[in-house]
Write a protein that holds these residues in place. Structure first.
Motif, PDB file in Angstrom:
ATOM      1  N   ALA A 117      34.144  73.018  -2.496  1.00 33.80           N
ATOM      2  CA  ALA A 117      35.415  72.378  -2.178  1.00 33.80           C
ATOM      3  C   ALA A 117      36.541  73.384  -2.418  1.00 33.80           C
ATOM      4  N   PRO A 118      37.277  73.791  -1.380  1.00 39.66           N
ATOM      5  CA  PRO A 118      38.323  74.798  -1.566  1.00 39.66           C
ATOM      6  C   PRO A 118      39.496  74.299  -2.397  1.00 39.66           C
ATOM      7  N   PHE A 119      39.574  72.993  -2.632  1.00 41.12           N
ATOM      8  CA  PHE A 119      40.693  72.449  -3.390  1.00 41.12           C
ATOM      9  C   PHE A 119      40.332  72.178  -4.854  1.00 41.12           C
ATOM     10  N   ALA A 120      39.356  72.900  -5.369  1.00 40.99           N
ATOM     11  CA  ALA A 120      39.054  72.824  -6.803  1.00 40.99           C
ATOM     12  C   ALA A 120      40.289  73.236  -7.598  1.00 40.99           C
ATOM     13  N   LEU A 121      40.362  72.770  -8.842  1.00 40.97           N
ATOM     14  CA  LEU A 121      41.581  72.953  -9.644  1.00 40.97           C
ATOM     15  C   LEU A 121      41.403  73.827 -10.877  1.00 40.97           C
ATOM     16  N   GLY A 122      40.203  73.923 -11.407  1.00 44.38           N
ATOM     17  CA  GLY A 122      40.035  74.707 -12.625  1.00 44.38           C
ATOM     18  C   GLY A 122      38.585  75.058 -12.865  1.00 44.38           C
ATOM     19  N   PRO A 222      40.809  61.772  -4.977  1.00 43.43           N
ATOM     20  CA  PRO A 222      40.311  62.446  -3.777  1.00 43.43           C
ATOM     21  C   PRO A 222      41.030  63.768  -3.538  1.00 43.43           C
ATOM     22  N   LEU A 223      40.292  64.790  -3.143  1.00 39.74           N
ATOM     23  CA  LEU A 223      40.898  66.049  -2.730  1.00 39.74           C
ATOM     24  C   LEU A 223      41.299  65.952  -1.259  1.00 39.74           C
ATOM     25  N   PRO A 224      42.196  66.816  -0.794  1.00 40.24           N
ATOM     26  CA  PRO A 224      42.494  66.850   0.643  1.00 40.24           C
ATOM     27  C   PRO A 224      41.245  67.200   1.456  1.00 40.24           C
ATOM     28  N   ALA A 225      41.149  66.679   2.675  1.00 43.73           N
ATOM     29  CA  ALA A 225      40.011  66.974   3.542  1.00 43.73           C
ATOM     30  C   ALA A 225      39.972  68.467   3.861  1.00 43.73           C
ATOM     31  N   PHE A 226      38.775  68.985   4.139  1.00 37.16           N
ATOM     32  CA  PHE A 226      38.614  70.408   4.469  1.00 37.16           C
ATOM     33  C   PHE A 226      37.436  70.557   5.425  1.00 37.16           C
ATOM     34  N   ALA A 242      35.106  67.363   5.840  1.00 37.74           N
ATOM     35  CA  ALA A 242      34.449  67.182   4.550  1.00 37.74           C
ATOM     36  C   ALA A 242      35.429  66.537   3.581  1.00 37.74           C
ATOM     37  N   ALA A 243      34.900  65.716   2.696  1.00 30.44           N
ATOM     38  CA  ALA A 243      35.739  64.966   1.757  1.00 30.44           C
ATOM     39  C   ALA A 243      35.097  64.980   0.378  1.00 30.44           C
ATOM     40  N   THR A 244      35.934  65.165  -0.636  1.00 30.16           N
ATOM     41  CA  THR A 244      35.468  65.181  -2.025  1.00 30.16           C
ATOM     42  C   THR A 244      36.269  64.178  -2.841  1.00 30.16           C
ATOM     43  N   VAL A 245      35.571  63.343  -3.592  1.00 27.16           N
ATOM     44  CA  VAL A 245      36.192  62.490  -4.600  1.00 27.16           C
ATOM     45  C   VAL A 245      35.651  62.931  -5.953  1.00 27.16           C
ATOM     46  N   GLY A 368      35.401  66.061 -14.484  1.00 27.50           N
ATOM     47  CA  GLY A 368      35.545  67.430 -13.997  1.00 27.50           C
ATOM     48  C   GLY A 368      34.719  67.741 -12.771  1.00 27.50           C
ATOM     49  N   ASN A 369      33.864  66.787 -12.343  1.00 24.95           N
ATOM     50  CA  ASN A 369      32.957  67.010 -11.221  1.00 24.95           C
ATOM     51  C   ASN A 369      33.289  66.098 -10.051  1.00 24.95           C
ATOM     52  N   GLY A 370      32.896  66.533  -8.846  1.00 30.44           N
ATOM     53  CA  GLY A 370      33.167  65.765  -7.649  1.00 30.44           C
ATOM     54  C   GLY A 370      31.946  65.615  -6.769  1.00 30.44           C
ATOM     55  N   ASP A 371      32.042  64.671  -5.839  1.00 24.06           N
ATOM     56  CA  ASP A 371      30.983  64.401  -4.875  1.00 24.06           C
ATOM     57  C   ASP A 371      31.543  64.690  -3.485  1.00 24.06           C
ATOM     58  N   THR A 372      30.926  65.637  -2.776  1.00 28.19           N
ATOM     59  CA  THR A 372      31.395  66.043  -1.455  1.00 28.19           C
ATOM     60  C   THR A 372      30.472  65.508  -0.374  1.00 28.19           C
ATOM     61  N   TYR A 373      31.073  64.919   0.636  1.00 27.99           N
ATOM     62  CA  TYR A 373      30.348  64.464   1.827  1.00 27.99           C
ATOM     63  C   TYR A 373      30.921  65.174   3.048  1.00 27.99           C
ATOM     64  N   HIS A 374      30.031  65.638   3.904  1.00 35.72           N
ATOM     65  CA  HIS A 374      30.439  66.242   5.174  1.00 35.72           C
ATOM     66  C   HIS A 374      30.245  65.201   6.267  1.00 35.72           C
ATOM     67  N   GLN A 375      31.354  64.772   6.856  1.00 37.33           N
ATOM     68  CA  GLN A 375      31.312  63.726   7.880  1.00 37.33           C
ATOM     69  C   GLN A 375      31.157  64.382   9.251  1.00 37.33           C
TER      70      GLN A 375
END
Length: 439
Positions: A117-122, A222-226, A242-245, A368-375
């Motif tokens: 996810a390119p919108f990771a924060l730390g 939720p992170l911004p879509a990418f 792709a979407a990450t929550v 600190g973790n997310g779940d990414t789905y590619h739609q």
């Protein structure tokens, strides 16, 4: 070292070199305050039982994949010809192992750096004292080499030698490599059929008092879509993304499903844990359903997230058909949070989603973790065939029906601006950067 490969295959060269931490651990924390600001990296220097912070040079990091251009690899053949010459990113959280018997028995650091996810924060990167991490990246770039002998030289590039104080005689290693082709012999396993009997009654429910605590709760964000694009060659025009929550807050998101007798439905319960990992309550939060479709064959928790394509005025243009999810810790998003879990135990669908005969399933997202789905399937991606060209927003909403109990619900929605163009059958999408992040 000898590298064996099948006929016609490329060589994935792991020279067997490692970066070693000495008497003190090596630790770096990287974070960004917003998507409009660059990543700031800080080294935590441990000496004499004390810790001090050293800010690393600005601009050193552009993402959380590791230190860019840290390793230099050159490979020459027996005649002295240079056949490979490249820089590699180094992840301190790679495959680690202790290198001496008196080193600490365990390492506290995560086992991976990169987030897809390119919108990771730390991120938190580290090598335990007396431990080492191999220099070869987890996904080694293949080399097309003939059978024969080669010399590989692995070195630390100059800026990092000075920055981290590599000893003058310990920043380079030379390895002799032999490449040879081997013949493969396939072995086919004999299939077995298995019959499973359960002594646990189906449909058993939790016992005890249902209680939603006032204290520990997760915070879904939720992170911004990418990874947004329009595929070609289909009968209709679609927009894939792709979407990450991910989860912040003071409790992981833990949802257990308990199967109803003779049904492909589970009753779902959310469990709450304090910062010591103790269960402090639980509550019903809907259902899980068995998904028999190809590519799925697992249990989905319903109403976890919602995807919509909005017009420029934020009115609804298209809804995604994706409504049910299997929760797994696919990406580290911010390991600098106070209660972040650096070692989540369910990181893919196989460890989280259960099989057709399951009586109970636990799905979780740790802090600190997310779940990414590619739609990228019809029904999940947006059908834009009948949409006019123009500006739109991809909206990702976590916990849209407020079924799950959260610490904060004001941050449950993200938007990503896109511009759709082109002609029917050849649609295009332009995605402006979100702040300084172009994902």
């Amino acid at each position: 070292m000898t590298v064996e490969r099948q006929e016609g295959e490329a060589v994935r060269l792991d020279p067997g070199t490692h970066v070693l931490a000495g008497d003190a651990p090596f630790e770096v924390r990287a974070t960004r305050a917003t998507y409009a600001k660059p990543i700031v990296a800080t080294q935590l220097v441990h000496m004499g039982g004390k810790q001090r912070k050293v800010t690393l040079p600005p601009g050193l990091l552009s993402d959380f994949a590791g230190f860019p251009a840290f390793i230099h690899l050159s490979v020459t053949d027996a005649a002295g010809n240079l056949v490979a010459d490249r820089d590699e990113t180094f992840c301190p959280n790679g495959d680690a192992a202790r290198t001496r018997p008196d080193a600490p028995a365990t390492s506290p650091y995560p086992n991976r750096c990169a987030s897809f996810a390119p919108f990771a924060l730390g991120a938190v990167w580290g090598i335990q004292a007396g431990w080492s991490v191999r220099t070869a990246p987890r996904w080694i770039t293949p080399l097309f080499l003939h059978d024969g002998t080669y010399t590989a030289v692995v070195s630390i590039n100059q800026p990092y030698r000075d920055l981290f104080g590599f000893p003058p005689d310990r920043w380079s290693a030379t390895v002799q490599v032999t490449v040879r082709t081997v013949t493969a012999f396939g072995v086919t396993a004999t299939p077995h059929s298995h019959s499973h009997a359960s002594l646990t009654p189906a449909g058993q429910r939790p016992t005890g008092t249902l209680s939603v605590p006032d204290g520990p709760r997760p915070d879904l964000r939720p992170l911004p879509a990418f990874a947004i694009y329009t595929p070609y060659g289909l009968e209709r025009d679609y927009l894939n993304f792709a979407a990450t929550v991910w989860v912040a807050g003071t409790s992981p998101l833990v949802v257990d499903g308990f199967r109803r007798p003779d049904q492909d439905v589970m009753d779902a319960y959310q469990y709450f844990y304090d910062t010591r990992g103790r269960q402090v309550g639980y509550a019903p939060v809907g259902t899980m359903q068995w998904d028999p479709r190809d590519g799925h064959h697992h249990w989905h928790f319903t109403d976890f997230a919602q995807y919509r394509l909005l017009n420029a005025d934020k009115s609804i243009a298209v809804r995604s058909g994706k409504e049910a999810f299997c929760l797994a810790n696919t990406d580290p998003i911010d390991y600098t949070l106070p209660h972040a879990n650096w070692h989540p135990d369910n990181t893919d669908l196989h460890t989280s989603c259960g099989n057709a005969s399951a009586l109970a399933v636990r799905q979780a997202l740790h802090i600190g973790n997310g779940d990414t789905y590619h739609q990228d399937l019809p029904g999940q991606s947006f059908d834009i065939t009948d949409l006019p060209n123009g500006t739109y927003y991809i909206e990702i909403a976590a916990n849209p029906d407020h079924t799950l109990h959260e610490q904060n619900t004001t941050n449950n929605t993200s938007h990503r601006e896109i511009i759709i163009g082109g002609t029917p059958g050849n649609r295009t999408v332009h995605v402006p950067p979100h702040g300084i992040v172009d994902g």
